[in-house]
Design a protein around this motif. Sequence first.
Motif, PDB file in Angstrom:
ATOM      1  N   GLU A 159      12.028   1.440  12.272  1.00 28.33           N
ATOM      2  CA  GLU A 159      11.594   1.163  10.887  1.00 28.33           C
ATOM      3  C   GLU A 159      10.868   2.379  10.301  1.00 28.33           C
ATOM      4  O   GLU A 159      11.138   2.785   9.168  1.00 28.33           O
ATOM      5  CB  GLU A 159      10.698  -0.065  10.866  1.00 28.33           C
ATOM      6  N   LYS A 160       9.985   2.961  11.070  1.00 32.15           N
ATOM      7  CA  LYS A 160       9.228   4.129  10.588  1.00 32.15           C
ATOM      8  C   LYS A 160      10.169   5.298  10.292  1.00 32.15           C
ATOM      9  O   LYS A 160      10.070   5.949   9.254  1.00 32.15           O
ATOM     10  CB  LYS A 160       8.185   4.537  11.626  1.00 32.15           C
ATOM     11  N   ARG A 161      11.095   5.559  11.204  1.00 30.53           N
ATOM     12  CA  ARG A 161      12.032   6.659  10.998  1.00 30.53           C
ATOM     13  C   ARG A 161      12.919   6.414   9.781  1.00 30.53           C
ATOM     14  O   ARG A 161      13.175   7.332   8.993  1.00 30.53           O
ATOM     15  CB  ARG A 161      12.881   6.867  12.246  1.00 30.53           C
ATOM     16  N   PRO A 163       8.869   7.343   0.360  1.00 28.79           N
ATOM     17  CA  PRO A 163       9.636   6.729   1.447  1.00 28.79           C
ATOM     18  C   PRO A 163      10.988   6.196   0.952  1.00 28.79           C
ATOM     19  O   PRO A 163      11.156   5.900  -0.231  1.00 28.79           O
ATOM     20  CB  PRO A 163       8.745   5.591   1.931  1.00 28.79           C
ATOM     21  N   LYS A 183       9.736  -0.916  15.779  1.00 28.08           N
ATOM     22  CA  LYS A 183       8.732  -0.279  14.919  1.00 28.08           C
ATOM     23  C   LYS A 183       9.070   1.196  14.714  1.00 28.08           C
ATOM     24  O   LYS A 183       8.942   1.732  13.612  1.00 28.08           O
ATOM     25  CB  LYS A 183       7.335  -0.427  15.521  1.00 28.08           C
ATOM     26  N   GLY A 184       9.503   1.862  15.777  1.00 28.44           N
ATOM     27  CA  GLY A 184       9.895   3.264  15.666  1.00 28.44           C
ATOM     28  C   GLY A 184      11.096   3.459  14.758  1.00 28.44           C
ATOM     29  O   GLY A 184      11.148   4.400  13.959  1.00 28.44           O
ATOM     30  N   ARG A 224      12.298   4.744   7.123  1.00 29.02           N
ATOM     31  CA  ARG A 224      11.521   4.883   5.877  1.00 29.02           C
ATOM     32  C   ARG A 224      11.148   6.328   5.569  1.00 29.02           C
ATOM     33  O   ARG A 224      11.125   6.728   4.415  1.00 29.02           O
ATOM     34  CB  ARG A 224      10.260   4.037   5.940  1.00 29.02           C
ATOM     35  N   LEU A 225      10.860   7.124   6.607  1.00 31.17           N
ATOM     36  CA  LEU A 225      10.361   8.473   6.373  1.00 31.17           C
ATOM     37  C   LEU A 225      11.398   9.576   6.595  1.00 31.17           C
ATOM     38  O   LEU A 225      11.396  10.588   5.900  1.00 31.17           O
ATOM     39  CB  LEU A 225       9.144   8.737   7.253  1.00 31.17           C
TER      40      LEU A 225
END
Length: 101
Positions: free
Chosen positions: A43-45, A6, A40-41, A47-48
């Motif tokens: 943050e996830k994007r 990540p 949250k979406g 990181r990945l």
Amino acid sequence: MDDLVPYEVSYSERVREELRALIARAKNAGLVDEVLSALKGIEKRLRLYPQFGQPLWNLSVEPAQMWMGVVAPLVIQYVLDESRRQVMVVHPITPLRNSGL
């Protein structure tokens, strides 16, 4: 996919302060669930797959680029340094126009 490393994501203190204010406005507008889900979406994007947005311009510190992405009802601008796998959020996250925020 298990080898996926990540990206490191960091937020400036100014961004953190503005996020608290944005969440408070969302509570008052009855949109807190939408805002928290979007955060949250984001943050996830970041990181990945931080390339989910659009590159705006190259920075003088190459190979870093300024990017902008949208996860409704929010807009984020961030610096992406692919060589270091780092994402730096230095501009406050803002609501989309006409989002009620």
